[in-house]
Scaffold this active site. Structure first.
Site, PDB file in Angstrom:
ATOM      1  N   ASP A   1      -6.158  -9.228   9.813  1.00  0.00           N
ATOM      2  CA  ASP A   1      -6.500  -7.842  10.118  1.00  0.00           C
ATOM      3  C   ASP A   1      -6.012  -7.533  11.536  1.00  0.00           C
ATOM      4  OD1 ASP A   1      -7.821  -5.441  10.920  1.00  0.00           O
ATOM      5  OD2 ASP A   1      -9.176  -5.704   9.208  1.00  0.00           O
ATOM      6  N   ILE A   2      -4.952  -6.758  11.618  1.00  0.00           N
ATOM      7  CA  ILE A   2      -4.296  -6.514  12.913  1.00  0.00           C
ATOM      8  C   ILE A   2      -5.206  -5.704  13.833  1.00  0.00           C
ATOM      9  CG2 ILE A   2      -2.262  -5.490  14.021  1.00  0.00           C
ATOM     10  CD1 ILE A   2      -0.903  -5.993  11.173  1.00  0.00           C
TER      11      ILE A   2
ATOM     12  N   LYS B   1     -16.498   1.622   9.577  1.00  0.00           N
ATOM     13  CA  LYS B   1     -15.272   0.851   9.829  1.00  0.00           C
ATOM     14  C   LYS B   1     -15.056   0.660  11.329  1.00  0.00           C
ATOM     15  CE  LYS B   1     -12.322   1.066   6.387  1.00  0.00           C
ATOM     16  NZ  LYS B   1     -11.360   1.628   5.472  1.00  0.00           N
TER      17      LYS B   1
ATOM     18  N   PHE C   1      -7.265   3.646  11.906  1.00  0.00           N
ATOM     19  CA  PHE C   1      -7.354   4.684  10.897  1.00  0.00           C
ATOM     20  C   PHE C   1      -8.284   4.202   9.791  1.00  0.00           C
ATOM     21  CE2 PHE C   1      -4.445   8.363  11.152  1.00  0.00           C
ATOM     22  CZ  PHE C   1      -3.977   8.135  12.427  1.00  0.00           C
TER      23      PHE C   1
ATOM     24  N   ASP D   1      -3.949  -5.620   2.319  1.00  0.00           N
ATOM     25  CA  ASP D   1      -5.047  -6.526   2.647  1.00  0.00           C
ATOM     26  C   ASP D   1      -4.772  -7.946   2.154  1.00  0.00           C
ATOM     27  OD1 ASP D   1      -6.765  -4.785   4.003  1.00  0.00           O
ATOM     28  OD2 ASP D   1      -7.316  -3.829   2.114  1.00  0.00           O
TER      29      ASP D   1
ATOM     30  N   ASN E   1       0.860  -1.188   0.000  1.00  0.00           N
ATOM     31  CA  ASN E   1       0.000   0.000   0.000  1.00  0.00           C
ATOM     32  C   ASN E   1       0.890   1.228   0.000  1.00  0.00           C
ATOM     33  OD1 ASN E   1      -2.098  -1.748   0.334  1.00  0.00           O
ATOM     34  ND2 ASN E   1      -2.905  -0.776   2.174  1.00  0.00           N
TER      35      ASN E   1
HETATM   36  N1  CTP Z   1      -5.671  -2.669   9.208  1.00  0.00           N
HETATM   37  C1  CTP Z   1      -5.005  -3.673   9.877  1.00  0.00           C
HETATM   38  N2  CTP Z   1      -4.760  -4.860   9.235  1.00  0.00           N
HETATM   39  C2  CTP Z   1      -5.176  -5.065   7.987  1.00  0.00           C
HETATM   40  C3  CTP Z   1      -5.871  -4.026   7.293  1.00  0.00           C
HETATM   41  C4  CTP Z   1      -6.105  -2.830   7.930  1.00  0.00           C
HETATM   42  O1  CTP Z   1      -4.620  -3.496  11.031  1.00  0.00           O
HETATM   43  N3  CTP Z   1      -4.928  -6.195   7.389  1.00  0.00           N
HETATM   44  C5  CTP Z   1      -5.975  -1.425   9.929  1.00  0.00           C
HETATM   45  C6  CTP Z   1      -5.225  -0.215   9.460  1.00  0.00           C
HETATM   46  O2  CTP Z   1      -4.014  -0.056  10.177  1.00  0.00           O
HETATM   47  C7  CTP Z   1      -6.224   0.889   9.795  1.00  0.00           C
HETATM   48  C8  CTP Z   1      -7.571   0.220   9.631  1.00  0.00           C
HETATM   49  O3  CTP Z   1      -7.327  -1.170   9.727  1.00  0.00           O
HETATM   50  O4  CTP Z   1      -6.110   1.261  11.154  1.00  0.00           O
HETATM   51  C9  CTP Z   1      -8.316   0.500   8.384  1.00  0.00           C
HETATM   52  O5  CTP Z   1      -7.509   0.310   7.276  1.00  0.00           O
HETATM   53  P1  CTP Z   1      -8.087   0.553   5.805  1.00  0.00           P
HETATM   54  O6  CTP Z   1      -7.050   0.174   4.811  1.00  0.00           O
HETATM   55  O7  CTP Z   1      -8.692   1.923   5.713  1.00  0.00           O
HETATM   56  O8  CTP Z   1      -9.309  -0.430   5.824  1.00  0.00           O
HETATM   57  P2  CTP Z   1      -9.497  -1.879   5.341  1.00  0.00           P
HETATM   58  O9  CTP Z   1      -9.779  -2.755   6.491  1.00  0.00           O
HETATM   59  O10 CTP Z   1      -8.370  -2.312   4.465  1.00  0.00           O
HETATM   60  O11 CTP Z   1     -10.841  -1.718   4.533  1.00  0.00           O
HETATM   61  P3  CTP Z   1     -11.071  -1.215   3.015  1.00  0.00           P
HETATM   62  O12 CTP Z   1      -9.772  -1.421   2.276  1.00  0.00           O
HETATM   63  O13 CTP Z   1     -12.173  -2.067   2.536  1.00  0.00           O
HETATM   64  O14 CTP Z   1     -11.481   0.235   3.111  1.00  0.00           O
END
Ligand code: CTP
Length: 402
Positions: free
Chosen positions: A309-310, A342, A328, A280, A212
């Site tokens: 997803d952490i 979210k 975030f 992701d 990302n």
């Molecule tokens: N996050 C995480 N682990 C993941 C994906 C996301 O810890 N595998 C956390 C990010 O650090 C952030 C939050 O989840 O605090 C949201 O990340 P974001 O990329 O906006 O959301 P996604 O869960 O990836 O959802 P989407 O891409 O569908 O918007």
């Protein structure tokens, strides 16, 4: 202690203003970033040009300057600093500060600030000993203003006694002590915090990866701000160009899986903030050897697997859930609505939602803080200022709820 500290130096109109250039030079040698406000009276003793040349920054002088206001409004000017240092602080400046008079840029910034203020008084011995000045001094001390000096000795006016501005070395020591003390007795001292930052790199083969976009600036700034507030901070970061923040334990990782493992190893913590842009997906079967390109052959298809997803893992932990988990939400549309959704989906307590359609890697951020009370839209701020504001909201929350 002064590395990367932003000091707003207010130079008011006393003979000791001639020490300002040396002060700026020494502060910068210690790694501080200095921005100056020069009062009209101060300009009688030192030129804006010399302060600008030594600080490497524009010098602000006029409250009603249209160009300055559009460049950096006087409110932001006073809040983008870690501390405001008034050196020299004349008897007149101390009197205005005491009574909340705001009739120029310097005094307006001092009235509008939410940052600590340190003053280095400098004046004639009779003025210093005058009941009015001594009363003002007491009031300023009571309000938490840090006072450095004055020392005794020969004064520029020919008289001898108290009133000499503290030496530059003493001001540097006072600033160092101030930041040291604040760290040790900060509102988050005794609490442990975990911050994730930067991107993750998911290997395709030993030389290629998917990732990302993320500079790590915001996450690193948050780690630094929490440490400044006295928290014991561990920063788990993917690959970034950002320097390690002072006083923070840093664990460098590459992939989402490694980031999760590192975060779980840091638990238990009181506060967790997931600012990382975690990929992701990872490549399901990363190749051990470099994929070769043979002319005319079809490009390899990448089969992806979902990463852990952490944020959700930390938020929904059955044991040792951090008392405050903040995520975030990087959104390109409907920031507030998507951020709110979210928050529920991930199970975290707060979401910092930001619109990333403007791009990545900049020094400012426009965010909404979403809690169970709804969304609070913040103005556009530097990433450092966003981090400080978030740290201060966390400190308030911790005080009321932990
Ligand atoms: N996050 C995480 N682990 C993941 C994906 C996301 O810890 N595998 C956390 C990010 O650090 C952030 C939050 O989840 O605090 C949201 O990340 P974001 O990329 O906006 O959301 P996604 O869960 O990836 O959802 P989407 O891409 O569908 O918007």
């Amino acid at each position: 202690m002064l590395e990367n500290r932003r000091i707003l130096l207010i130079v008011s109109g006393g003979i000791a203003a001639v020490k300002a250039p040396d002060l700026i030079r020494r502060l910068r040698e210690h790694g501080a970033k200095v921005r100056c406000i020069l009062t009209k009276a101060g300009e009688q003793f030192v030129t804006p040009m010399s302060l600008a040349a030594l600080s490497g920054e524009k010098v602000f002088q006029d409250l009603f300057s249209l160009t300055d206001e559009s460049d950096m409004g006087h409110i932001n000017l006073s809040r983008e600093a870690d501390i405001i240092l008034v050196a020299p602080a004349t008897a007149n400046m101390m009197a205005k500060m005491t009574h909340g008079i705001a009739d120029d840029l310097a005094t307006t910034a001092l009235l509008a600030t939410d940052k600590p203020v340190m003053i280095a008084p400098s004046m004639n011995v009779m003025m210093w000993n005058h009941a009015a000045t001594q009363e003002n001094l007491k009031t300023l001390q009571k309000r938490g203003i840090e006072i450095v000096g004055p020392g005794a000795g020969d004064l520029a006016c020919g008289e001898v006694g108290d009133g000499r501005m503290a030496e530059v070395a003493d001001l540097i020591t006072a600033l160092n002590t101030f930041f040291q003390t604040r760290k040790q007795s900060g509102p988050l001292s005794g609490y442990a915090a975990l911050v994730t930052s930067g991107p993750t790199h998911e290997p395709i083969d030993p030389v290629r990866y998917i990732a990302n976009r993320s500079s790590g600036k915001q996450g690193h700034a948050i780690a630094a701000a929490l440490a400044d507030f006295g928290a014991k901070v561990t920063l788990v970061t993917g690959p970034t160009q950002e320097p390690n923040p002072n006083g923070v334990a840093v664990v460098a990782v590459e992939t989402a899986q490694q980031m999760l493992e590192a975060c779980l190893a840091v638990k238990p913590v009181d506060i967790a903030i997931c600012a990382a842009a975690v990929a992701d997906w990872r490549v399901a079967q990363a190749s051990d050897g470099k994929l070769k390109k043979t002319n005319g052959s079809t490009p390899p298809a990448l089969s992806l697997a979902e990463n852990p997803d952490i944020l959700a893992t930390l938020s929904q932990a059955k044991t040792d859930r951090p008392k405050l988990v903040i995520g975030f939400a990087a959104e390109t549309e409907n920031t507030l609505e998507n951020g709110t959704a979210k928050r529920t989906k991930k199970g975290c307590d707060w979401i910092v939602a930001n619109d990333v359609s403007a791009g990545f890697g900049g020094d400012t951020n426009t965010v909404h803080l979403i809690t169970d009370q709804g969304g609070d839209s913040w103005p556009t701020l530097s990433k450092k200022a966003v981090a400080e504001r978030l740290a201060s909201q966390i400190a308030t929350h911790v005080k009321q709820n932990f």
